[in-house]
Structure formats: structure tokens, C-alpha cells
Design a protein around this motif. Structure first.
Motif, PDB file in Angstrom:
ATOM      1  N   MET B   1      24.852  37.229  60.226  1.00 20.32           N
ATOM      2  CA  MET B   1      23.608  36.781  60.701  1.00 20.32           C
ATOM      3  C   MET B   1      23.468  35.545  59.881  1.00 20.32           C
ATOM      4  N   LYS B   2      22.983  34.465  60.666  1.00 22.03           N
ATOM      5  CA  LYS B   2      22.570  33.168  60.050  1.00 22.03           C
ATOM      6  C   LYS B   2      20.997  33.212  59.829  1.00 22.03           C
ATOM      7  N   GLU B   3      20.484  32.920  58.762  1.00 16.84           N
ATOM      8  CA  GLU B   3      19.119  32.892  58.258  1.00 16.84           C
ATOM      9  C   GLU B   3      18.790  31.497  58.576  1.00 16.84           C
ATOM     10  N   ILE B   4      17.557  31.439  59.421  1.00 14.76           N
ATOM     11  CA  ILE B   4      17.102  30.026  59.793  1.00 14.76           C
ATOM     12  C   ILE B   4      15.422  29.874  59.354  1.00 14.76           C
ATOM     13  N   SER B   5      15.012  28.703  59.204  1.00 14.16           N
ATOM     14  CA  SER B   5      13.509  28.627  59.083  1.00 14.16           C
ATOM     15  C   SER B   5      13.378  27.386  59.913  1.00 14.16           C
ATOM     16  N   ILE B   6      11.950  27.471  60.373  1.00 14.63           N
ATOM     17  CA  ILE B   6      11.290  26.636  61.427  1.00 14.63           C
ATOM     18  C   ILE B   6      10.196  25.915  60.925  1.00 14.63           C
ATOM     19  N   LEU B   7      10.303  24.657  61.001  1.00 12.02           N
ATOM     20  CA  LEU B   7       9.167  23.825  60.411  1.00 12.02           C
ATOM     21  C   LEU B   7       8.390  23.579  61.724  1.00 12.02           C
ATOM     22  N   GLY B   8       7.202  24.009  62.173  1.00 11.70           N
ATOM     23  CA  GLY B   8       6.388  23.718  63.236  1.00 11.70           C
ATOM     24  C   GLY B   8       6.619  25.038  64.234  1.00 11.70           C
ATOM     25  N   SER B   9       6.560  26.179  63.773  1.00 12.13           N
ATOM     26  CA  SER B   9       6.990  27.329  64.836  1.00 12.13           C
ATOM     27  C   SER B   9       5.836  27.646  65.688  1.00 12.13           C
ATOM     28  N   THR B  10       4.592  27.146  65.724  1.00 16.32           N
ATOM     29  CA  THR B  10       3.767  27.460  66.681  1.00 16.32           C
ATOM     30  C   THR B  10       3.903  26.475  67.642  1.00 16.32           C
ATOM     31  N   GLY B  11       4.352  25.269  67.515  1.00 17.47           N
ATOM     32  CA  GLY B  11       4.603  24.213  68.579  1.00 17.47           C
ATOM     33  C   GLY B  11       5.477  24.648  69.602  1.00 17.47           C
ATOM     34  N   SER B  12       5.760  23.588  70.976  1.00 17.49           N
ATOM     35  CA  SER B  12       6.580  24.057  71.705  1.00 17.49           C
ATOM     36  C   SER B  12       7.895  24.383  71.260  1.00 17.49           C
ATOM     37  N   ILE B  13       8.622  23.528  70.544  1.00 21.25           N
ATOM     38  CA  ILE B  13       9.955  23.868  70.320  1.00 21.25           C
ATOM     39  C   ILE B  13      10.173  24.853  69.374  1.00 21.25           C
ATOM     40  N   GLY B  14       9.178  25.226  68.472  1.00 21.29           N
ATOM     41  CA  GLY B  14       9.051  26.235  67.462  1.00 21.29           C
ATOM     42  C   GLY B  14       9.242  27.699  68.328  1.00 21.29           C
ATOM     43  N   CYS B  15       8.155  27.643  69.338  1.00 17.93           N
ATOM     44  CA  CYS B  15       8.046  28.755  70.209  1.00 17.93           C
ATOM     45  C   CYS B  15       9.458  29.228  71.115  1.00 17.93           C
ATOM     46  N   ASN B  16       9.941  28.066  71.445  1.00 19.12           N
ATOM     47  CA  ASN B  16      11.312  28.120  72.146  1.00 19.12           C
ATOM     48  C   ASN B  16      12.378  28.496  71.300  1.00 19.12           C
ATOM     49  N   THR B  17      12.472  27.939  70.042  1.00 17.13           N
ATOM     50  CA  THR B  17      13.490  28.467  69.019  1.00 17.13           C
ATOM     51  C   THR B  17      13.322  29.859  68.952  1.00 17.13           C
ATOM     52  N   LEU B  18      12.159  30.392  68.781  1.00 23.07           N
ATOM     53  CA  LEU B  18      11.994  31.922  68.503  1.00 23.07           C
ATOM     54  C   LEU B  18      12.408  32.742  69.616  1.00 23.07           C
ATOM     55  N   LYS B  19      12.364  32.155  70.939  1.00 28.84           N
ATOM     56  CA  LYS B  19      12.911  32.595  72.224  1.00 28.84           C
ATOM     57  C   LYS B  19      14.244  32.883  72.208  1.00 28.84           C
ATOM     58  N   VAL B  20      14.907  31.830  71.742  1.00 27.72           N
ATOM     59  CA  VAL B  20      16.447  31.759  71.581  1.00 27.72           C
ATOM     60  C   VAL B  20      16.895  32.748  70.501  1.00 27.72           C
ATOM     61  N   VAL B  21      16.346  32.977  69.465  1.00 24.32           N
ATOM     62  CA  VAL B  21      16.517  33.799  68.435  1.00 24.32           C
ATOM     63  C   VAL B  21      16.345  35.296  68.891  1.00 24.32           C
ATOM     64  N   GLU B  22      15.482  35.382  69.801  1.00 26.17           N
ATOM     65  CA  GLU B  22      15.280  36.778  70.324  1.00 26.17           C
ATOM     66  C   GLU B  22      16.365  37.046  71.416  1.00 26.17           C
ATOM     67  N   ALA B  23      16.699  36.141  72.191  1.00 25.11           N
ATOM     68  CA  ALA B  23      17.863  36.311  72.987  1.00 25.11           C
ATOM     69  C   ALA B  23      19.346  36.602  72.455  1.00 25.11           C
ATOM     70  N   PHE B  24      19.506  36.276  71.132  1.00 29.70           N
ATOM     71  CA  PHE B  24      20.673  36.367  70.409  1.00 29.70           C
ATOM     72  C   PHE B  24      20.294  37.336  69.221  1.00 29.70           C
ATOM     73  N   LYS B  25      19.870  38.680  69.526  1.00 28.91           N
ATOM     74  CA  LYS B  25      19.700  39.414  68.577  1.00 28.91           C
ATOM     75  C   LYS B  25      21.030  39.647  67.647  1.00 28.91           C
ATOM     76  N   GLY B  26      20.711  39.601  66.332  1.00 25.15           N
ATOM     77  CA  GLY B  26      22.064  39.780  65.302  1.00 25.15           C
ATOM     78  C   GLY B  26      22.461  38.597  65.094  1.00 25.15           C
TER      79      GLY B  26
END
Lengths: 394, 394
Positions: B1-26
């Protein structure tokens, strides 16, 4: 300097290949040229490129060529061979690195096979070779390590789209089709189209046989079959999209939803140059594509009701074995009969379908088997057309 | 599992990044999240992804976040930092392999630089970072061996088009632009456009600042500057083409005349996923692009008379040094003033041009220099707008 030989030097692809060679003086040398009976043009090509070996259709053409060459004051004549043996000598000529396979029809089969067996790069514009014997060709290339590069614009585009991609990450190939001269014609008009109408291709200038194939969309059907072998895909992974502007030459859809497309002007010299210089790209002297001048690109699903040849090709691909060889041979005979005004345009798919239905499939595991299927289909369709002198349609 | 950090997590790209993370559980874990003052959304993200570290704008937001997290019954609170220092901690958080740079404006500069210095992959959606300090960023990446991957759709597309290509065989990059809401508007309408009109983007859903940039076409201008650094090109090698359908995300022209284009649906999750999984591609769960449903793609040359911001960006790129930083900072202040209804839409380019003309260029050879230029331009434009309370236009 890389030495090349051309199978089908006086055809459309052959002439364009020589233009590319002329544009890159010093990069490529012409070792051998294989042609048919257009000895006047061949003599001109021999004078310009001085190959060591040439091949013509038969002894009559050989005599004519010798006469033409002497007329041009060429004293140091090349070796001149004839027939399929001659073409094979051209394909296997010493020190040749790249063989351009551009004869029309099933004639290119044996020479191409021998070139691949010798491990030579084959730049293939002859669709029929892969349609009839794709499995044998790709296996021969695998055994010898030969590179088999597509020259026709769609597969060349697919090859370019896949340069940076892994096979297992490719979801779908999308071959674009101009739709031909009858794209907007109704069924009745298509049924009764004349050779003159069918030969008016909207975007590409090509030989007569391939232009008729474009009008029936069999051209695209043959490309679907070819794509299976070039890119190791199944029928379900290959789609066709009608794109009248012929600007997007083809596309690849990746598993992540991304689509990579290759675009360019409709000039075969681009694909030929690519296949000669790959993996390098060299500066082209052709005018670039002006996207703003085009302004509009359209895409439509193909209509297999008006263009049944496309459906027949998918069907032959799925049936497998010798069926694509039969499809191709039946098509060659039918197209020739149409050009001779012996049958209607609408008879072309009917004859092909009847031949496919009458054929007993064998595995396509030897050149003999596929060539037998090819011959069987030619005889069957020729006979069918002969019988038709009394009937109006098949 | 790769650890990521998000600068700007509540913005448009940040929220979409978290959706991608959720789509690739594990596949990916969220180690750290950096946000501003949207503590309600941040608390939700913390509850869903349980990062070790979060960062907010200031102490007030910190208190609010703690309150929100306690309300949600989260007892095991993450570390909570504040300000640019907090964002830098997020970017440099232990064991993180990929940093998503998606804060808006110049704020992302320092954290991104530190992440690159540590050799981390940075998936960059923050245009301003490369516009202000592209040279410093690419040099930092070169020194540490960090990968710097573009997340915005156009550069991501260019990255995909170049996967199999050599830099020296690339002739031209073509960034496509939707043309924004005022593509067909006349000069007078554009001059007096309201924030509500300018925020109606025809194809992409994005944050307010970037949507206004799209309406002025400064967005594309910033992308041209950014492309210089991402792909090691000059201004002359980068073109812009208006393509209202936003289906072709960008294209690359090779020296042999071939054009490779990347297409896809207008959903940022594609580019985010690509930057996270590169060089691999993983199956997307998003609906694929249906080319036949689109049917028509248009391309036009951009009009720099109605959209002077594009011209100003090319000019700043050619002038070089600190000029792109000034262009960007002047734009940020002008856009904010427009959204606050303090200036007209047509004042945005006028203010930027005036700031660029007033600026004395320095080489962009340190973060201090570019940040000074950034501050200078902000002050200059802010002052200019303040003085404008009596004047109608600049």
C-alpha cells in the motif's frame, strides 16, 4: 544506409515508398524491386534507384522491361526474375534489412513469409497476407525475431498509439473508417452502384481494388482481421468507427478509460516513413496537419445493414481457421467481377456470404491449407459468377 | 500500500483524489491531509481516511476541527498543524510516497518544493507552483530524482501522449481549451461580465478561481507556462487550440508530422488516477467515453483580442525570470477582486498587463526572489484596485 526491397513497387504504396526513400537520401538504398507488368514505370524506377534485382509477372514482361531499360541507355542490367519465385527472390535478396510488402491480394503471402523467416523487418501494406495467414506470419516473426510493422494508415496509427503502452493495459482498438463514397447513400443506390461511382473515394487515393473494398467497407473488415494478428487481440476488442474526415487514423482505449488517438494528413508517405525509420522518427518534408483548417471531426457507428461486408468480416474472424482466407479470396474475385461489370455492387457481399457459408473450415496451420482455402473460394465464386449469366442475382 | 498526502484536500482536486483512493481500496493509504478553513469537510475526510497528520489555515480552524472531530466521536485525534508550516509538514510527512499538490494559488510553492527535495513523487494540480517557480521545481526534482507528474487534464494528457516518444522527436505541444463561457461572446459582453456569468463553465466543474481563469483564458496561459517546465519546451513549441467539447484533452505533434492526442471524459479522477498509478494503468470504474454519442469535435484558433490574458501569458513566458510570477500574482489578486465585485471582468487583463509593465525582471533563481516578485505584484495590484475606487477602469 539501410537496404530495402519492395514487393509491389509500381503500385500506390510502392511509388510512395520510393518517394520516401528519395526524401531521405543516404538513409535507404533500394536493393530489389518486385512488380507485375507495368514495365514502363518499373524501368523508370530502375533508372532512378539502380536495384541489383527486379522481378516482373512473366517472361513477356521481362522482355519488355529489358527493351525499356535498353531504350533508357541502361547497360548494366539488374537480375530480372519472374512470378512468385521472382517476388520471393526480391523479399529474400541479400543484405536487405527492410522488406515493404505492398503487392495487392494473396500474391504477397509466400514472399512475406520467407522474409519473416529470415528475421527481416517487414513493413506490411498488403492486408491480405495477415487476413489469410496472420497466425502463420506472426509465428514466423516470433521464431526469427522479425519485426512486423503495419503500413496501412489505421494499423500504423494503432502501432503509434501503443508505443508507450503495455498490451495488458489496452482495452480496445478503434479503427476509423472514412465510410467511403456511399456513406450517406441508401440501400438501393448502393445495390446498383457503378464502378465509376465506387472508385470515387472521398479522402484517400489508392489502387482500384482497395478503393472498391473501401466502398463496400470490406476494407475495414479486412483491417479488423488484420488487427487481431498485428496486436494480439480478439474480435470483441476491436471496434470500427466511421469518421468521414479521415483525420483520426485510429485510436486505442486503455483500461483506465483514457483514449490515445493518432492523427495526420491523408498521405501514405507518413505511415511508410514511420515503418522505415521506427523506432526513430525523422522530420517529414510533407505539409503538417492544420487542425484549425479542419474545424470539425465527426464520428458515427457503422451501419452493417447497408454495409454487410463489415458484418461478414467479423463473422469470419470469429469462425477462425481458413474462414478469413475464404472471405478474402471471395472478395477479390467478386471485386474483380464488379470492376469488369459482370456483377452488381450489391452482389459482392452476397457472393462472399454464400462462399463462406459453403466453406468447410480447417485450422489455418500451414501455408498449404490457407492457400487451398484461397483457391477453393476463388474457384467457387468464379463458378458462381459464370452460372450467373442466366440469373440476375446470386 | 502506497501512502499519500494531499495538499488542499477539501478542494475539488483533493475531494476527487480521495474518491480515487476509495475506488482502489488497499492500493493507497492517506497519511496526511492539508486544508484551509473548511473544517466540516476536513473532519469528514479525517473520519473516513484516518490520516496521522492534518493541517488547517490557523488556530481558529484548528479549534473548530477539534470540535468537529469530537462531535463525530473521534477520540484518537491526528496531529493538527497550521499555516504554510503545517502544509509543509503534510508534504514531508514520514513514509509518504506520493504528494498531491492541489492547493489554490501560490500557497503550494514551499510544501511542493520540500516534497520534491525529498525525492517524492509529486502529482501536481497546482498550476501556480510551476508558473512561479517552474525552474526551481524541475531542478529540485532532477537533483533528488523525484517524479513530477501533472494532474491537470491538459498536461496529464500531454504526459500520456509522450509515453512512447523521445523529447527530441517532439515538435509541438497543443493544449486544448474549452474556450470558457465567453467563447462566442463579443468584446463588450466580456468586458462587463458578472461573476455569476463567468462562473458558468461549459464543460468542467472546478473551483471558483480556476473557473474565472478559464473564462479569461488565463488558465490556458498559465498552462502554457507550466508546460514549458513540465516538458522542457519553449514558448514557440507550445500552441493553444480552442476545442469546445473538451474531449481531446491535448495533443503532441511529432517531427514526422504525426499527431498523438489523448481523449477522455471530463472527469478529473482520470488524471488523478493516472498520476497515482503511473507507470501502470489500472481499470477505471468511471463510465467510458462514447465517441459516437459525441459525434462532432471542433477546433478553432484562439482569439487573443477578446482574450488578452493568453497573449499576456505568452509575453511573460518569453520575458522569463520573475515575470510569470508577477503575471500569476497579479491575476490572483485581480480575480479575487472581480469575484468580490470590486472590478470589472475586463479589468482583469488590464491590471495584469499594467503590473507586468511596471515590474523589473530578476532571474528566478531562488524561492526568495520569486516570492518577493509574487508579493510585489500582489501589493501593486491591490494598491491599484484601492486607488480605483474613484476611477471606472484602470
Amino acid at each position: 544506409m539501410k537496404e530495402i526491397s519492395i514487393l509491389g513497387s509500381t503500385g500506390s504504396i510502392g511509388c510512395n515508398t520510393l518517394k520516401v526513400v528519395e526524401a531521405f537520401k543516404g538513409e535507404f538504398g533500394v536493393a530489389a524491386l518486385g512488380a507485375g507488368s507495368n514495365t514502363e514505370l518499373l524501368a523508370e524506377q530502375v533508372e532512378a534507384h539502380r536495384p541489383r534485382l527486379v522481378s516482373v509477372s512473366d517472361d513477356e514482361s521481362r522482355e519488355k522491361l529489358i527493351f525499356e531499360l535498353k531504350q533508357r541507355g541502361i547497360l548494366n542490367l539488374p537480375l530480372i526474375s519472374t512470378g512468385v519465385e521472382g517476388l520471393t527472390e526480391v523479399a529474400t535478396c541479400d543484405r536487405v534489412e527492410i522488406v515493404i510488402g505492398a503487392v495487392v491480394g494473396a500474391l504477397g503471402l509466400l514472399p512475406t513469409y520467407h522474409a519473416l523467416e529470415m528475421g527481416r523487418r517487414v513493413a506490411l501494406a498488403n492486408k491480405e497476407t495477415m487476413v489469410i495467414a496472420g497466425e502463420l506470419m506472426t509465428r514466423a516473426a516470433e521464431r526469427s525475431g522479425a519485426e512486423l510493422l503495419p503500413v496501412d494508415s489505421e494499423h500504423n496509427a494503432l502501432h503509434q498509439c501503443m508505443r508507450g503502452e503495455k498490451r495488458e493495459e489496452i482495452k480496445r482498438l478503434v479503427l476509423t473508417a472514412s465510410g467511403g463514397p456511399f456513406r450517406n447513400a441508401d440501400k438501393q443506390t448502393i445495390e446498383n452502384a457503378t464502378p465509376a461511382q465506387a472508385l470515387k473515394h472521398p479522402t484517400w487515393r489508392m489502387g482500384a481494388k482497395i478503393t472498391i473494398d473501401s466502398a463496400t467497407m470490406m476494407n475495414k473488415g479486412l483491417e479488423v482481421i488484420e488487427a487481431q494478428w498485428f496486436f494480439n487481440c480478439s474480435a470483441d476488442e476491436i471496434d470500427v468507427l466511421v469518421h468521414p474526415q479521415s483525420v483520426v487514423h485510429s485510436m486505442v482505449e486503455l483500461i483506465d478509460g483514457s483514449i490515445i488517438a493518432q492523427m495526420g494528413v491523408t498521405d501514405m508517405r507518413h505511415a511508410i516513413q514511420y515503418a522505415l525509420t521506427y523506432p526513430a522518427r525523422l522530420p517529414s518534408q510533407l505539409p503538417p496537419l492544420d487542425l484549425t483548417a479542419l474545424s470539425k471531426l465527426e464520428f458515427f457507428a457503422p451501419d452493417t445493414d447497408r454495409f454487410p461486408c463489415l458484418r461478414l468480416a467479423y463473422q469470419a474472424l470469429r469462425r477462425g481457421g481458413t474462414m478469413p482466407a475464404v472471405l478474402n479470396a471471395a472478395n477479390e474475385v467478386a471485386v474483380a467481377a464488379f470492376l469488369d461489370e459482370k456483377i452488381r455492387f450489391g452482389d459482392i457481399p452476397r457472393l462472399i456470404e454464400a462462399a463462406c457459408d459453403a466453406h468447410q473450415i480447417s485450422p489455418a496451420n500451414s501455408l498449404e491449407t490457407v492457400l487451398n482455402a484461397d483457391r477453393w473460394a476463388r474457384d467457387w465464386v468464379t463458378q458462381k459468377i459464370a452460372n450467373q449469366t442466366t440469373a440476375v442475382t446470386v
